[in-house]
Scaffold this active site. Structure first.
Site, short mmCIF file in Angstrom:
data_model
loop_
_atom_site.label_atom_id
_atom_site.label_comp_id
_atom_site.label_asym_id
_atom_site.label_seq_id
_atom_site.Cartn_x
_atom_site.Cartn_y
_atom_site.Cartn_z
N THR A 47 0.82 -1.20 0.00
CA THR A 47 0.00 0.00 0.00
C THR A 47 0.86 1.26 0.00
O THR A 47 0.56 2.23 -0.70
CB THR A 47 -0.92 0.01 1.23
OG1 THR A 47 -1.58 -1.24 1.34
CG2 THR A 47 -1.96 1.11 1.12
N TYR A 110 -13.28 -4.37 -0.14
CA TYR A 110 -14.58 -3.96 -0.70
C TYR A 110 -15.62 -5.07 -0.70
O TYR A 110 -16.77 -4.86 -0.29
CB TYR A 110 -14.43 -3.39 -2.12
CG TYR A 110 -15.70 -2.74 -2.63
CD1 TYR A 110 -16.06 -1.47 -2.20
CD2 TYR A 110 -16.54 -3.41 -3.50
CE1 TYR A 110 -17.23 -0.88 -2.64
CE2 TYR A 110 -17.72 -2.83 -3.94
CZ TYR A 110 -18.07 -1.57 -3.52
OH TYR A 110 -19.24 -1.01 -3.94
N TYR A 136 -2.15 -10.49 5.14
CA TYR A 136 -2.14 -9.08 5.53
C TYR A 136 -3.54 -8.69 5.95
O TYR A 136 -4.45 -8.62 5.12
CB TYR A 136 -1.63 -8.23 4.37
CG TYR A 136 -1.51 -6.75 4.64
CD1 TYR A 136 -1.56 -6.21 5.92
CD2 TYR A 136 -1.31 -5.87 3.58
CE1 TYR A 136 -1.43 -4.86 6.14
CE2 TYR A 136 -1.16 -4.50 3.78
CZ TYR A 136 -1.22 -4.00 5.07
OH TYR A 136 -1.09 -2.65 5.28
N ARG A 141 -8.56 -0.53 5.70
CA ARG A 141 -8.54 -0.38 4.24
C ARG A 141 -9.42 -1.39 3.51
O ARG A 141 -9.90 -1.12 2.42
CB ARG A 141 -7.09 -0.49 3.72
CG ARG A 141 -6.21 0.67 4.15
CD ARG A 141 -4.81 0.54 3.56
NE ARG A 141 -3.94 1.62 4.00
CZ ARG A 141 -3.81 2.80 3.39
NH1 ARG A 141 -4.53 3.06 2.31
NH2 ARG A 141 -2.98 3.72 3.84
N LYS A 164 0.91 -10.32 8.58
CA LYS A 164 1.14 -8.91 8.86
C LYS A 164 -0.16 -8.38 9.46
O LYS A 164 -1.16 -8.22 8.76
CB LYS A 164 1.50 -8.15 7.59
CG LYS A 164 1.70 -6.64 7.82
CD LYS A 164 1.92 -5.89 6.52
CE LYS A 164 2.03 -4.40 6.77
NZ LYS A 164 2.15 -3.62 5.51
N ILE A 206 6.50 -4.97 9.31
CA ILE A 206 6.63 -4.40 7.96
C ILE A 206 6.27 -2.94 8.10
O ILE A 206 5.13 -2.59 8.43
CB ILE A 206 5.76 -5.14 6.93
CG1 ILE A 206 6.28 -6.58 6.78
CG2 ILE A 206 5.78 -4.43 5.59
CD1 ILE A 206 5.47 -7.45 5.84
#
Length: 289
Positions: A47, A110, A136, A141, A164, A206
């Site tokens: 990202t 989404y 992740y 998000r 992550k 990360i």
């Protein structure tokens, strides 16, 4: 594999020219800055690298540049996530000849799949991907959380090696840390929570701040990994003002303002993101001076 991903991975920013082409000269300068700071590995096209705005061709060109520039000096992880499971599987075929430590794959955004849907998505990827997968979880998000039970179920797959975690839920992180298989890694996806996650047994982070202050941040992470929590906590406290500044105008806009302030690259981000303010660049300059 576990040793390669322990410590500080840097979610690499992608410097851009004013016309939104990739600024490879500045990208090389950024990589050199990160390597000098002793970060442990590089994550390309996450990202922070503005992955949604680049074509597949551009992503592969960025990856090749990074691999060529590093010449094997640091492990490289590549970002490949999304909400089209079979498209990701097709794209992964193009990666089979690249030397990668893993693929960082964000939970489907989404679509908001059920936990069963998330499990099925990752199992299909893990069966097909030519490199091991780092899960992740970033609900802010994706609009859906990967629950601890989901992570633990996926951790049973031989080709899924790490999580992550960027949910911000330390109780959820602790449940994963306490119940995961021995070889499955827990990595922080939040700079400010890495200390806490390492203290509960996590293997590293990360990081966004690693682009800007790789030496200082890597020192904090390594100190925590050695079990010197008092010293690591003090180092972490010293960095809290930086964590706040990195969040001030969103990621990676705020980060690129900092990188402009120290002469690494300009602050250009590609729409729909918007360039950070001059005021923030000046604030970064004041901090570093």
């Amino acid at each position: 594999m576990k040793a390669e991903l322990k410590g500080t991975g840097v979610a690499l920013a992608t410097p851009m020219n004013a016309d939104y082409t990739i600024d490879y000269s500045s990208l090389g300068k950024l990589l050199d800055h990160i390597v000098r700071g002793n970060a442990d590995y590089i994550v390309v096209q996450g990202t922070t690298g503005e992955s949604p705005v680049f074509s597949w061709k551009e992503k592969l060109e960025i990856l090749q540049f990074v691999l060529d520039h590093l010449r094997g000096s640091k492990p490289v992880v590549f970002g490949l996530g999304g909400n089209n499971t079979y498209d990701l599987i097709e794209k992964s075929k193009d990666l089979k000849d690249y030397k990668l430590a893993g693929i960082l794959s964000a939970s489907p955004y989404y679509s908001k799949p059920s936990q069963e849907g998330i499990i099925r998505h990752y199992q299909l990827l893990a069966d097909a991907f030519p490199h091991p997968i780092i899960l992740y979880n970033v609900p802010s998000r994706t609009a859906s959380n990967m629950e601890a039970d989901t992570t633990l179920e996926l951790a049973k797959h031989a080709n899924i090696i790490a999580m992550k975690e960027a949910s911000g839920d330390l109780d959820q992180c602790k449940e994963i840390a306490d119940n995961r298989p021995d070889e499955f890694m827990l990595l922080s996806g939040d700079d400010g929570l890495a200390y806490d996650i390492i203290k509960m047994g996590g293997e590293g982070v990360i990081s966004v701040i690693g682009n800007l202050m790789p030496s200082e941040y890597t020192t904090m992470v390594n100190t925590a990994l050695k079990g010197d929590y008092d010293t690591a906590n003090k180092l972490n406290d010293d960095l809290k003002v930086v964590y706040d500044m990195l969040a001030e105008e969103g990621n990676p806009s705020s980060l690129k303002a900092g990188l402009e302030a120290i002469g690494i690259c300009n602050r250009t981000v590609k729409p729909p993101l918007f360039d950070a303010s001059i005021a923030l660049v000046e604030k970064w300059k004041e901090y570093f001076n």
